[in-house]
Design a protein around this motif. Sequence first.
Motif, mmCIF file in Angstrom:
data_model
loop_
_atom_site.group_PDB
_atom_site.id
_atom_site.type_symbol
_atom_site.label_atom_id
_atom_site.label_comp_id
_atom_site.label_asym_id
_atom_site.label_seq_id
_atom_site.Cartn_x
_atom_site.Cartn_y
_atom_site.Cartn_z
ATOM 1 N N GLN A 1 0.442 -0.796 0.279
ATOM 2 C CA GLN A 1 -0.291 0.224 -0.094
ATOM 3 C C GLN A 1 0.707 1.332 0.323
ATOM 4 O O GLN A 1 0.571 2.197 -1.102
ATOM 5 N N LEU B 1 0.252 4.604 -2.484
ATOM 6 C CA LEU B 1 0.535 5.797 -2.656
ATOM 7 C C LEU B 1 0.954 6.609 -2.895
ATOM 8 O O LEU B 1 0.581 7.421 -3.486
ATOM 9 N N LEU C 1 0.477 6.723 -6.509
ATOM 10 C CA LEU C 1 -0.556 7.559 -6.913
ATOM 11 C C LEU C 1 -0.245 9.292 -6.752
ATOM 12 O O LEU C 1 -0.752 10.110 -7.093
ATOM 13 N N LEU C 2 0.454 9.704 -5.699
ATOM 14 C CA LEU C 2 0.677 10.874 -5.635
ATOM 15 C C LEU C 2 1.494 11.280 -6.315
ATOM 16 O O LEU C 2 1.179 12.692 -6.761
ATOM 17 N N ARG D 1 6.885 20.026 -5.663
ATOM 18 C CA ARG D 1 7.185 19.645 -4.556
ATOM 19 C C ARG D 1 8.673 19.182 -4.711
ATOM 20 O O ARG D 1 9.848 19.348 -4.455
ATOM 21 N N PHE E 1 5.606 17.593 2.495
ATOM 22 C CA PHE E 1 4.495 18.723 3.508
ATOM 23 C C PHE E 1 5.465 19.369 3.506
ATOM 24 O O PHE E 1 4.733 20.824 3.970
ATOM 25 N N ILE F 1 -1.437 1.668 5.268
ATOM 26 C CA ILE F 1 -1.918 2.569 4.755
ATOM 27 C C ILE F 1 -2.586 3.537 5.765
ATOM 28 O O ILE F 1 -2.163 4.956 6.209
ATOM 29 N N ILE G 1 -3.932 15.099 8.657
ATOM 30 C CA ILE G 1 -4.298 14.476 8.195
ATOM 31 C C ILE G 1 -5.497 13.279 8.996
ATOM 32 O O ILE G 1 -4.874 13.306 10.485
ATOM 33 N N THR H 1 -6.078 3.500 -0.133
ATOM 34 C CA THR H 1 -4.974 4.619 -0.781
ATOM 35 C C THR H 1 -5.498 5.372 -1.206
ATOM 36 O O THR H 1 -4.686 6.598 -1.429
ATOM 37 N N GLU H 2 -7.059 5.457 -2.014
ATOM 38 C CA GLU H 2 -7.286 6.518 -2.756
ATOM 39 C C GLU H 2 -7.634 6.939 -1.519
ATOM 40 O O GLU H 2 -7.227 8.444 -2.579
ATOM 41 N N ALA I 1 -6.407 8.007 1.366
ATOM 42 C CA ALA I 1 -5.537 8.438 1.398
ATOM 43 C C ALA I 1 -4.545 9.535 0.506
ATOM 44 O O ALA I 1 -4.431 10.963 0.792
ATOM 45 N N ALA I 2 -4.640 9.174 -0.338
ATOM 46 C CA ALA I 2 -4.581 10.267 -1.738
ATOM 47 C C ALA I 2 -5.391 10.815 -1.608
ATOM 48 O O ALA I 2 -4.584 12.429 -1.662
ATOM 49 N N ILE J 1 -4.243 13.511 1.748
ATOM 50 C CA ILE J 1 -3.442 14.297 1.780
ATOM 51 C C ILE J 1 -2.971 15.579 0.202
ATOM 52 O O ILE J 1 -2.912 16.583 0.827
ATOM 53 N N LEU J 2 -3.176 15.395 -0.516
ATOM 54 C CA LEU J 2 -3.205 16.382 -1.902
ATOM 55 C C LEU J 2 -4.736 17.768 -1.734
ATOM 56 O O LEU J 2 -4.414 18.673 -1.806
ATOM 57 N N ARG K 1 -4.739 18.382 1.832
ATOM 58 C CA ARG K 1 -4.020 19.278 2.536
ATOM 59 C C ARG K 1 -3.044 19.839 1.966
ATOM 60 O O ARG K 1 -2.762 21.439 2.366
ATOM 61 N N LEU K 2 -2.623 19.871 0.978
ATOM 62 C CA LEU K 2 -1.403 20.220 0.544
ATOM 63 C C LEU K 2 -1.632 21.748 -0.190
ATOM 64 O O LEU K 2 -0.870 22.428 -0.058
#
Lengths: 287, 277, 282
Positions: free
Chosen positions: A245, A249, A252-253, A262, A283, C250, C262, C269-270, C272-273, C276-277, C279-280
Motif C-alpha cells: 500500500q 500511495l 498515486l501521489l 514540490r 509537507f 495505509i 491528516i 490508498t485512494e 489517503a491520496a 493528502i492532496l 492538505r497540500l
Amino acid sequence: MPFLSVQDLSFSYPAEQNGVGVAVDRVSFTVEKGSFVAILGHNGSGKSTLAKLLNGILIPERGEVLVDGIRTTDEDRILELRRKIGIVFQNPDNQLVSSIVEEDVAFGPENVGMPPKVIAERVEEALNVVRMNEYRRAAPHTLSGGQKQRVAIAGVLALGPECIVFDESTAMLDPVGRAEMMEVIRRLYKEHSITVLLITHYMEEAAKAERVIVMNDGAIALDGTPKEVFSEVETLWKLGLDVPQSTELLHLLSADERVQERIQLPKGIFEETEAARLLRRLFEARP
Amino acid sequence: MLKDVTLGQYFPGQSPLHRLDPRAKILGTILYIVLVFFARSFPAYAALLAALIVLCAVSGISLKLILKGLKPVVFIAAFTAIVNLFWTAGEGAPLVEFWIVRIYPEGIYSAIFMLLRILSLVIGTSVLLTYTTTPMDLTDALERLLKPLKFIGVPVHEFAMMMTIALRFVPTLVEETQKIMNAQKARGADFESGNLIRRVKSLIPVLIPLFISSFRRADDLAIAMECRCYHGGKGRTRMKELHLRFGDVLFLFSFAAFGVLLYFSTPFFASMGFYIK
Amino acid sequence: MSVVTFEHVGYTYSAKTPFEHEALKDLSFTLQEGRVTGLVGHTGCGKSTVAMLLDGLERPTSGRILIDGRDLWEEPKKVREIRRRIGLVFQYPEYQLFEETVEKDIAFGPRNLGKSEDEIRTLVHSAAQFVGVGEDLLKKSPFELSGGERRRAAIAGVLAMDPELLVLDEPAAGLDPRGRADILGGVCAYRREKQNRTVLLISHSMEDMARFADDLIVLKEGELLFHGTTKEVFCRPDLVREAGLALPQITRITNALCDLGIPEGITTTEEAAIEILKRLDS
C-alpha cells in the motif's frame, strides 16, 4: 557455480489434466547459495509447476535444472538431490504422514536410512528450530494450521537441506500463522544459512526477500530487488498483482502536479517508516 | 466435536503395561487367547482370572472404563450363555424340567464357562493391547513381527505404511465430512427425513465431494512423500528402535510359564473331577 | 426483513466432556438491514461459530437469535424453514461442488427450496452473473475449473438461493489479489442490485474490510469487543491490537501523520491520496 541453475526450462501438462497452454515456458535463472528469493505470480502463472520441476517431481520437456551440479533427470542421484532441496507445500493437512509429530519429522531421515540415533538428534534439532518441541507427541489434527506448517518445515529440515522451497505455504494460514511462518523463514535464512525460495502472492512477504522474480504465463516478467520490482507498479497491476500500500500511495501521489512541483517521490518504497518520512518531507517542501 | 474421536480405544498412561514393548504385548495377547481356550478346569480358570485381575490393576485403567468396554459384547455373551444353559444335555437327571426346557448341572457349568471365557477374552485383549498401546505402536510392532513374511513376497512395509497414513487421516476426513454436510445443509439439503432410499440418495452431495477431496489429498501426500525421499521400504530405517528389555522378556517368560503350568495341570485337575467339556 | 439480533448468545462446544470449550460468551449485536457488516477477530475468537449459529446449524447454549423479532429456535422443527432465508458460504466452499455441470450445481440450492424450473433457471443465471461465471463455464464440469473459478461457482450456488441474509466465512481465503477482488466485488454487486439484503462478511483481512464493510464487529475470545462503523474501528488502533489484528499498512502510515492534519482511520490508498492532496492545497 550457482547453487541452483535453471536453463531454458519448459513444461506443459498433458491435455487431460487441465492441459491448456504451457505451464512453464523457456525459463532461465540462477540462484546463489544462501540467498532469499521470492517468486511472485497470480494463480496459474506457473510458479507451483516450477517448484515441482526443481526437485525432479516433474521432468522438464525442454531445458534442464541443476541443483548443486546434479541434474534433476539423473535418476541415480535423485535422493541426493532431494536431500539438498526440500519443498513445503500449501495445504497443511496434506503433507504430514504420521499421527505423531516427532514421527512425522523422522519420516525423511528414515527414508534415506540414517541410523536411529542420528534421526532422533535431527528430529530434536529440527523441532527446536521451528519451536515445536513441546508438541513432539501431539497429533497433527489437534494443531493449528501455522503449527502444522512448522512441523512440515521441521520434516524437511531434518533431512539437512541446503535449500527450501515454500510453495505458497502461507496461503491457507491466518495472519498469525503467516507471521509465525515468516519468522521461521527469516531464521532459516539468517541463522542457518539455508537458501530460501518463497513462492507467494502476498506482496508483504515478497518484500522481505533479497530478490523478487515475477512470473506470468509461465515466463519471467520481472526480476530484481524488491525495490526495483515494486517500482513497476503499472506492470504489476497488469499482471493481476498488487503492490504494497505504501508503494501504491506514493505512486498515486507522484502522478499529481502539486506533488511534482514540490519533490520527486522515489519509486518502489514499501516500508512504512520510509513512506511516512517521505510524506513528511512532502509537507515540508514548498512549491 | 467429531474431531475429538480417535481411532482405537487407547487410554494414555504410564503404567508398566503401557511401557511394555508392543511386540511383547502382541505375543502376550496371542498367548493369552490360547490360554483362555486351553483352560478347562475350575482351578485353571481361577488362576486365569487372578492373572487378569492383576493385569487390570497394573494397567491403572479404571474399572468403570473396562466395564464400559464390555458394552458391545454384552449381548453376544448373554446369548451364548443362554444357549449353553438350555441346550447342554447332561447325563444325570435335569435340575429343572418344565414344558420343553430341561436344565442340567452341566448346562449351568458350561453357561458360566462360556460367559467367563468371552468376558476374559475381551477384557484381557483390550487391557493387554488396545487400551494400553497406541495404534501407531501397534502398527510398528506388527510391521516388525511380520518382517520375515517379506521374504515370501508379503508387502509388510506397504501394509504398515497404509495403516500409518490411515490413522493420520481418519480425524481429518471425519472433520471434512462434517464440514461438507453442513455446507450442503446450508444449501437446503435434508439428511433427516424421507425413506431409506431418499436418505441414501441425499448423501450423494456429501460422498462425491468427499471422494474427490480424498483423491486430491492422496495426490498431494504422495508428492510430499516423494519430496521427502520416500522410495518404498528399501533401505529404510526407523527412529524408534524397539528393544526387548528385561521387563519384556520377564513378562513373556512368566506368561509362558503360567501357560505351561496350566496345560500340564489340566490332566491332574481332571482326575480330581474338575474337568469340564 | 432483515434485522438479525443476537441476544446474550453463548455457545459451548462438547459441553460436559473433557473437550469442553466456550466459544461464545454473552454475545449481543444487531445486524442492520441493507448493510455489509464485517466480523473480525483472531482465529478461535468464535467467528465461524457465529456463522453456524446464524444458519441454525448449531443451537445456542444460552441466549436467543432473533430474525425479524422471531426466535430462530422457537420451534426447532421449523429451523429449516428459516434457514431458507439465510445463505451461508463456508470457508473453501469449492469443496462442496458435486454435480456434473456447474449449472446443475448452482441449481442444487434453489431446487432444494422447491422452486419451479423457470425460477431456477433465472436464479442460476443471475447468481452466476454476479460472480462472473459465464455461460461457457456453466456447461463445464466443476472439476475442470481453476481454483478461483470453482470458488466463484460455489458462491453462486448460495447466491442462487436468493437469501435475505448472506453470511460469508473467509470467502477470499487463499486466492491471489485478482481472485479476491473478483469475489468480493461480486458480493458487493449482489448487495447493490438486490436492495435490503444484509451481508455478514467474516474475515481476518482488515484490508478487505476497509474496502467492503460498512460496519465492523470485533470479537475477542468469544466476547464482543466493539461494534461500530469501519471508520470508527480504524480510528482505534488500540482496540484492533487488543483483538490480535493489524490495521492495513495505509492506515498505520496515515495515523502516524495525524499531526500534519491528516484525519485518522483512513481505509484505502485512494482515500489517503485524496486527503493528502487536499492538505497540500491549504
